[in-house]
Design a protein around this motif. Structure first.
Motif, PDB file in Angstrom:
ATOM      1  N   LEU A  46     -14.135 -15.073  -3.832  1.00  0.00           N
ATOM      2  CA  LEU A  46     -13.195 -14.112  -3.245  1.00  0.00           C
ATOM      3  C   LEU A  46     -13.627 -13.731  -1.830  1.00  0.00           C
ATOM      4  CD1 LEU A  46     -12.610 -11.955  -6.448  1.00  0.00           C
ATOM      5  CD2 LEU A  46     -10.980 -13.536  -5.386  1.00  0.00           C
ATOM      6  N   VAL A  47     -14.937 -13.620  -1.611  1.00  0.00           N
ATOM      7  CA  VAL A  47     -15.447 -13.333  -0.262  1.00  0.00           C
ATOM      8  C   VAL A  47     -15.096 -14.491   0.682  1.00  0.00           C
ATOM      9  CG1 VAL A  47     -17.537 -12.985   1.132  1.00  0.00           C
ATOM     10  CG2 VAL A  47     -17.309 -11.832  -1.075  1.00  0.00           C
ATOM     11  N   GLU A  50     -11.481 -14.278   1.562  1.00  0.00           N
ATOM     12  CA  GLU A  50     -11.307 -13.197   2.543  1.00  0.00           C
ATOM     13  C   GLU A  50     -11.672 -13.678   3.953  1.00  0.00           C
ATOM     14  OE1 GLU A  50     -14.190  -9.959   2.512  1.00  0.00           O
ATOM     15  OE2 GLU A  50     -12.569  -8.532   2.860  1.00  0.00           O
ATOM     16  N   GLN A  84      -5.858 -13.186  -8.182  1.00  0.00           N
ATOM     17  CA  GLN A  84      -7.001 -12.637  -7.451  1.00  0.00           C
ATOM     18  C   GLN A  84      -7.004 -13.079  -5.994  1.00  0.00           C
ATOM     19  OE1 GLN A  84      -9.642 -14.085 -10.417  1.00  0.00           O
ATOM     20  NE2 GLN A  84      -9.794 -12.122 -11.486  1.00  0.00           N
ATOM     21  N   SER A  86      -4.359 -13.936  -4.293  1.00  0.00           N
ATOM     22  CA  SER A  86      -3.226 -13.279  -3.618  1.00  0.00           C
ATOM     23  C   SER A  86      -3.584 -11.832  -3.294  1.00  0.00           C
ATOM     24  CB  SER A  86      -1.948 -13.364  -4.458  1.00  0.00           C
ATOM     25  OG  SER A  86      -1.950 -12.405  -5.491  1.00  0.00           O
ATOM     26  N   ALA A  87      -4.362 -11.190  -4.169  1.00  0.00           N
ATOM     27  CA  ALA A  87      -4.791  -9.805  -3.899  1.00  0.00           C
ATOM     28  C   ALA A  87      -5.618  -9.748  -2.620  1.00  0.00           C
ATOM     29  CB  ALA A  87      -5.605  -9.265  -5.072  1.00  0.00           C
ATOM     30  N   VAL A  88      -6.503 -10.728  -2.437  1.00  0.00           N
ATOM     31  CA  VAL A  88      -7.351 -10.748  -1.240  1.00  0.00           C
ATOM     32  C   VAL A  88      -6.485 -10.945   0.013  1.00  0.00           C
ATOM     33  CG1 VAL A  88      -9.202 -11.983  -0.048  1.00  0.00           C
ATOM     34  CG2 VAL A  88      -9.379 -11.539  -2.503  1.00  0.00           C
ATOM     35  N   MET A  90      -3.294 -10.149   0.402  1.00  0.00           N
ATOM     36  CA  MET A  90      -2.521  -8.920   0.644  1.00  0.00           C
ATOM     37  C   MET A  90      -3.409  -7.827   1.219  1.00  0.00           C
ATOM     38  SD  MET A  90       0.146  -8.631  -2.533  1.00  0.00           S
ATOM     39  CE  MET A  90      -0.873  -9.295  -3.839  1.00  0.00           C
ATOM     40  N   LEU A  91      -4.635  -7.733   0.692  1.00  0.00           N
ATOM     41  CA  LEU A  91      -5.596  -6.729   1.170  1.00  0.00           C
ATOM     42  C   LEU A  91      -5.901  -6.934   2.646  1.00  0.00           C
ATOM     43  CD1 LEU A  91      -7.684  -4.466   0.350  1.00  0.00           C
ATOM     44  CD2 LEU A  91      -9.308  -6.328  -0.025  1.00  0.00           C
ATOM     45  N   ALA A  94      -2.794  -5.903   4.692  1.00  0.00           N
ATOM     46  CA  ALA A  94      -2.502  -4.463   4.645  1.00  0.00           C
ATOM     47  C   ALA A  94      -3.560  -3.661   5.412  1.00  0.00           C
ATOM     48  CB  ALA A  94      -2.401  -3.988   3.197  1.00  0.00           C
ATOM     49  N   ARG A  95      -4.823  -4.116   5.381  1.00  0.00           N
ATOM     50  CA  ARG A  95      -5.889  -3.431   6.110  1.00  0.00           C
ATOM     51  C   ARG A  95      -5.602  -3.384   7.604  1.00  0.00           C
ATOM     52  NH1 ARG A  95     -11.014  -5.927   3.305  1.00  0.00           N
ATOM     53  NH2 ARG A  95     -10.437  -7.624   4.681  1.00  0.00           N
ATOM     54  N   LEU A 102       6.459 -10.508  -0.640  1.00  0.00           N
ATOM     55  CA  LEU A 102       6.242 -11.466  -1.723  1.00  0.00           C
ATOM     56  C   LEU A 102       7.545 -12.212  -1.971  1.00  0.00           C
ATOM     57  CD1 LEU A 102       4.306  -9.088  -4.156  1.00  0.00           C
ATOM     58  CD2 LEU A 102       3.332 -10.841  -2.665  1.00  0.00           C
TER      59      LEU A 102
ATOM     60  N   GLY B  43       0.107  -4.007  -1.085  1.00  0.00           N
ATOM     61  CA  GLY B  43      -0.997  -4.208  -0.144  1.00  0.00           C
ATOM     62  C   GLY B  43      -1.730  -2.897   0.138  1.00  0.00           C
ATOM     63  N   ASP B  44      -0.962  -1.815   0.327  1.00  0.00           N
ATOM     64  CA  ASP B  44      -1.571  -0.514   0.611  1.00  0.00           C
ATOM     65  C   ASP B  44      -2.352  -0.002  -0.598  1.00  0.00           C
ATOM     66  OD1 ASP B  44      -0.429  -0.600   3.104  1.00  0.00           O
ATOM     67  OD2 ASP B  44       1.360   0.512   2.505  1.00  0.00           O
ATOM     68  N   LEU B  46      -3.911  -1.885  -2.748  1.00  0.00           N
ATOM     69  CA  LEU B  46      -5.157  -2.651  -2.800  1.00  0.00           C
ATOM     70  C   LEU B  46      -6.162  -2.120  -1.772  1.00  0.00           C
ATOM     71  CD1 LEU B  46      -3.575  -6.185  -3.289  1.00  0.00           C
ATOM     72  CD2 LEU B  46      -4.825  -4.856  -5.005  1.00  0.00           C
ATOM     73  N   VAL B  47      -5.663  -1.716  -0.607  1.00  0.00           N
ATOM     74  CA  VAL B  47      -6.540  -1.118   0.407  1.00  0.00           C
ATOM     75  C   VAL B  47      -7.123   0.192  -0.123  1.00  0.00           C
ATOM     76  CG1 VAL B  47      -6.614  -0.087   2.717  1.00  0.00           C
ATOM     77  CG2 VAL B  47      -5.348  -2.210   2.355  1.00  0.00           C
ATOM     78  N   ALA B  83      -5.549  -7.751 -12.645  1.00  0.00           N
ATOM     79  CA  ALA B  83      -6.255  -8.883 -12.036  1.00  0.00           C
ATOM     80  C   ALA B  83      -6.489  -8.618 -10.545  1.00  0.00           C
ATOM     81  CB  ALA B  83      -5.471 -10.174 -12.223  1.00  0.00           C
ATOM     82  N   GLN B  84      -5.479  -8.052  -9.877  1.00  0.00           N
ATOM     83  CA  GLN B  84      -5.598  -7.792  -8.443  1.00  0.00           C
ATOM     84  C   GLN B  84      -6.628  -6.701  -8.154  1.00  0.00           C
ATOM     85  OE1 GLN B  84      -1.409  -7.327  -8.097  1.00  0.00           O
ATOM     86  NE2 GLN B  84      -1.083  -9.415  -7.352  1.00  0.00           N
ATOM     87  N   ALA B  87     -10.042  -8.093  -8.652  1.00  0.00           N
ATOM     88  CA  ALA B  87     -10.427  -8.956  -7.520  1.00  0.00           C
ATOM     89  C   ALA B  87     -11.012  -8.108  -6.397  1.00  0.00           C
ATOM     90  CB  ALA B  87      -9.226  -9.750  -7.024  1.00  0.00           C
ATOM     91  N   VAL B  88     -10.394  -6.964  -6.128  1.00  0.00           N
ATOM     92  CA  VAL B  88     -10.875  -6.097  -5.048  1.00  0.00           C
ATOM     93  C   VAL B  88     -12.270  -5.567  -5.395  1.00  0.00           C
ATOM     94  CG1 VAL B  88     -10.459  -3.944  -3.795  1.00  0.00           C
ATOM     95  CG2 VAL B  88      -8.556  -5.495  -4.273  1.00  0.00           C
ATOM     96  N   LEU B  91     -14.753  -8.374  -4.996  1.00  0.00           N
ATOM     97  CA  LEU B  91     -14.905  -8.671  -3.571  1.00  0.00           C
ATOM     98  C   LEU B  91     -15.851  -7.667  -2.914  1.00  0.00           C
ATOM     99  CD1 LEU B  91     -13.786 -10.299  -1.071  1.00  0.00           C
ATOM    100  CD2 LEU B  91     -12.080  -8.486  -0.857  1.00  0.00           C
ATOM    101  N   ARG B  95     -19.408  -8.889  -1.402  1.00  0.00           N
ATOM    102  CA  ARG B  95     -19.616  -8.759   0.046  1.00  0.00           C
ATOM    103  C   ARG B  95     -20.964  -8.133   0.357  1.00  0.00           C
ATOM    104  NH1 ARG B  95     -13.923  -6.654   1.884  1.00  0.00           N
ATOM    105  NH2 ARG B  95     -14.807  -4.742   1.078  1.00  0.00           N
TER     106      ARG B  95
END
Lengths: 176, 176
Positions: A46-47, A50, A84, A86-88, A90-91, A94-95, A102, B43-44, B46-47, B83-84, B87-88, B91, B95
């Motif tokens: 996942l890293v 990213e 997982q 896709s979550a990264v 999106m993150l 969004a950050r 989607l 996305g927000d 997940l942030v 799952a999302q 993942a965060v 991650l 990291r």
């Protein structure tokens, strides 16, 4: 409008950047795949996803990120990895305050081929034609990422009109 | 051994920090829930989960992060969010170079209650007893996060012995 399309996956995450507006020829600015070794620990993969997505965002500065909407009708293990990854993606978007959209696989197929039941070859052929490439991008994940970006460019005006209508309706409701 | 347990979820992500070693009384260092508004953009959300997990890592500096392994036997929508969020969490840990372990719900239940088929109330009661708390942590996601951390502390020695055996075997195989 510059869009980064992401076909999420842990082993191969397709990425493609397309620029354009509806009704005009589109331009491909970049296409590729972020890969992570299947034997690595999930957290490390996942890293790596990213880092890969961040590089694409840094290089191309897209205004929108379009990610394939994940369903769980397939193999459980694959779907979890896809969700997982896709979550990264999106993150990361969004950050940075980049709007994320989607789109389902059938929306993407319908947008680029006219039918939601198109196969990989059809999608690859249309992406090649629409972006005036010499050959279909390989692997299929890369072509799918471009198709997602194209889908977003073509669908966005309709979505924006809908959002504007909803916003107007909400405002009217509040002031009434 | 200091472990952050994470019961992943988008609406409520349970987090709990437990310190201890197998065979000794355990200590709870913190418990809580990272919440994100269901109406926010994915996305927000997940942030927001990322920020929440980062705060827990900053404050408690765990040596391990234990996350519930997600299966897709349930409601599709819920599983994707889970799952999302997981993942965060993975991650954030990876990291920082913090090892991440995944434990299934039945492994966690079996570790703290002796049976993999225990209900929420049983898990809550045992977490309360094992950590010498006055009352079960609420909501259940918070109690589940503590149960994950306890499970990791108790299972880790067995896992490490297995890994050492595998490593030894592999080394022997290579030198042979």
């Amino acid at each position: 409008m510059r869009v980064l399309g992401v076909d999420p996956g842990l082993t191969r995450c397709g990425v493609g950047v397309v620029e354009g507006v509806p009704g005009r020829p589109l331009t491909m600015l970049g296409v590729g795949v972020v890969r992570t070794p299947p034997d690595d620990e999930l957290g490390d993969r996942l890293v790596a996803v990213e880092r890969g997505i961040e590089r694409w965002l840094d290089e191309h500065r897209p205004e929108f990120v379009a990610v394939e909407r994940v369903f769980s009708q397939h193999n459980v293990r694959t779907v979890m990895g896809t969700a997982q990854a896709s979550a990264v993606a999106m993150l990361c978007a969004a950050r940075r305050g980049i709007p994320v959209a989607l789109h389902t696989p059938s929306e993407v197929k319908a947008a680029v081929t006219g039918t939601g039941r198109a196969d990989k070859a059809q999608v690859g052929a249309m992406v090649t034609r629409l972006l005036r490439l010499d050959a279909p991008p390989k692997p299929a994940d890369a072509a799918d990422a471009l198709a997602l970006a194209i889908c977003h460019i073509w669908r966005a005006p309709a979505k924006n009109r809908l959002q504007q209508a909803v916003a107007l309706h909400t405002t009217k409701g509040r002031t009434a």
